[in-house]
Design an enzyme around this catalytic site. Sequence first.
Site, PDB file in Angstrom:
ATOM      1  CD  GLU A  18      -1.895  -2.185   1.411  1.00 56.75           C
ATOM      2  OE1 GLU A  18      -0.939  -2.746   1.718  1.00 56.75           O
ATOM      3  OE2 GLU A  18      -2.825  -3.020   1.198  1.00 56.75           O
ATOM      4  CG  HIS A  66      -9.819  -6.967   8.153  1.00 59.95           C
ATOM      5  ND1 HIS A  66      -8.970  -7.672   9.049  1.00 59.95           N
ATOM      6  CD2 HIS A  66      -9.504  -7.352   7.053  1.00 59.95           C
ATOM      7  CE1 HIS A  66      -8.091  -8.087   8.093  1.00 59.95           C
ATOM      8  NE2 HIS A  66      -8.217  -7.873   7.201  1.00 59.95           N
TER       9      HIS A  66
END
Lengths: 341, 328
Positions: free
Chosen positions: B60, B129
């Site tokens: 990322e 998450h």
Amino acid sequence: MAQAKARRKTEAGSLSDDTTAAERHGLLRSMLLQRRFEERCAEAYALGKIGGFCHLYIGQEAVGAGAIAAIRSDDYIITTYRDHGQALARGMSPRSIMAELFGRADGCARGKGGSMHLFDRSLNFLGGHGIVGGHVPLAAGIGFAIKYRGGDQVCLCFMGESVVNTGAFHEALNMASLWKLPVVFLIENNRYGMGTALERASSIHDIYLRAASYDMPRAFVDGQDVLAVRTATLEAVRRARSESVPTLLEVRTYRFMGHSMSDAVAGTYRSKAELEEYMKRDPIMVLRMAMQDAGEIDDPGMARLDEEVKAIVQDAWDFADASPEPPLESLFEDVLVETTT
Amino acid sequence: MAVATYRDALNQALKEEMQRDDRVFLMGEEVGVYQGAYKVSKGLLQEFGEMRVVDTPITELGFAGIGVGAAMVGLRPVIEFMTWNFALLAIDQVVNAAAKLLYMSGGQFPIPIVFRGPNGAALQLSAQHSQAFDAWLAHIPGLKVVSPGTPADAKGLLKSAIRDDNPVVFFEGEMLYNTKGDVPDGEYLTPIGQADLKREGDHCTIVTYGKSVLLAMQAADQLAKDGIRVDVVDLRTVRPMDVNAISASVRKTNRAVVLEEGWEVCGVGAQVADLIQRECFDDLDAPVLRVHQADVPMPYARNLERAAKPDVPKTIAAVRKVMYLEER
């Protein structure tokens, strides 16, 4: 600078590369301008005209001068917060740089960036970036854009050796190699990340070997010899431009000043003796001695050159000093740009 | 106008903008060959090729930075994060690079980039998450932060975000991708920075955005059965916030509840409540109340997760409370 003393101790560089005498003179002038400019930066910092962090490049001038001499005017440069030398080597106006350092309206970033964030869009000088490692993915992105548009430019990315321990470096080099991006990743190994020696920070001491992890071409070169830096960069640039293959080039240099203006030049993390040993290979003296041996410059010629660059620096100082502070209404300008599309 | 899912609305926006402007490209994990982790990019690789629909390694920080670098020299990247939870690894590039380059270059380098992906909780994905980062990103000058709650707004705002010359953070939601609604065909732009009155009423205002718009609309339906009529102000954009839309509604209803997915402390709702007390102090008949996630990491167990999330009953209870009605 004790030039006479340094001259005795300095080993002359070789002139066996393919530069012309005029080009060598240009490189000498570029390095001398960087040196004289930054000596005045130190003075201005002491006087409180420059604030914040101010990281000097003194000792490393051959890296910026030599590497930038190896690229075209339409190529891109991106660098770290130690960016004065490269900005000058790229041809940015000393006036606009000094005004930026003084925090004035006529600075290259209108007084918004300061020492660590010099930018010049017209010269494809994409900035001084302040987070160690953070700009390395940006360099890969510039390479990606070049490839996307089918151009033959390259991106020259300067970074210090401490960058190689960041995740950003690893992520960017992996993708640059995987996607064959036209980038030269140039590490200025000045031996210390702030006060931490390379050997205390990296498991590998020959930094260029890191490229093996990415199956990337690599090399190292003497960073005090501007002609050697230029030659090594030319080869990396050729590979990027004609084969779209990135290179990791380790340039071994040394900074003669502290990490920034806030710390001592030597003492806690390096000895005065070590500093003096490295200062024997002052990059300006290395080239000057070689040129002198070849009859390309003499003492009066050197003195004239020195006076010329000192006058440029004085002019920059005077310009910066006379430039107004940024208007207060500029505080809220350039946070966002008006979208016209 | 046709009925489409939120997922397809985003797909339409991407496709239309990539057809319109060849500087626009999509980059992220699984966006190409896999057709998108949530299939938002379905078919794009086949239409635009691998230079414009770029599968990345799981990296990322690296690919967010590649996007910023490409934007510096004139491309218009759309960077997909598989979720905003993973984008924390890239936050340096969003905050220190994208949001800063225009300002610290004295206006020389606009960064036209979109960072997009699902934000907030889905179902039983537990602590790492299930986080909503709207408040984090909305805190940063130099970014625009967008969070559409309906398919039409998803399309219109994504198209506007891609055309915007600034960095735009674009929050979607796993639980929104399958929701359906009318989506205008072709050219349809929703202006960034403009709220939308999703429902009109005169008893109380619910200020919300993103996934929580669905909760607010359900709560409004149920409240209507008891004769309570609420305004639902869908912010759509968190930064810059549409202050006028909020204050116009509160001046009419004199009461407000702020509903958001994220945590309470320093949340978006705190900003909205502050705006209301500054703009509408003399109009208020009750303190502003907030509905948000419980101040804990998201638990896994179904019952605990339900207890932690904002929901319709909590929203209804808050509305009844600001109206000084008994809880039912």
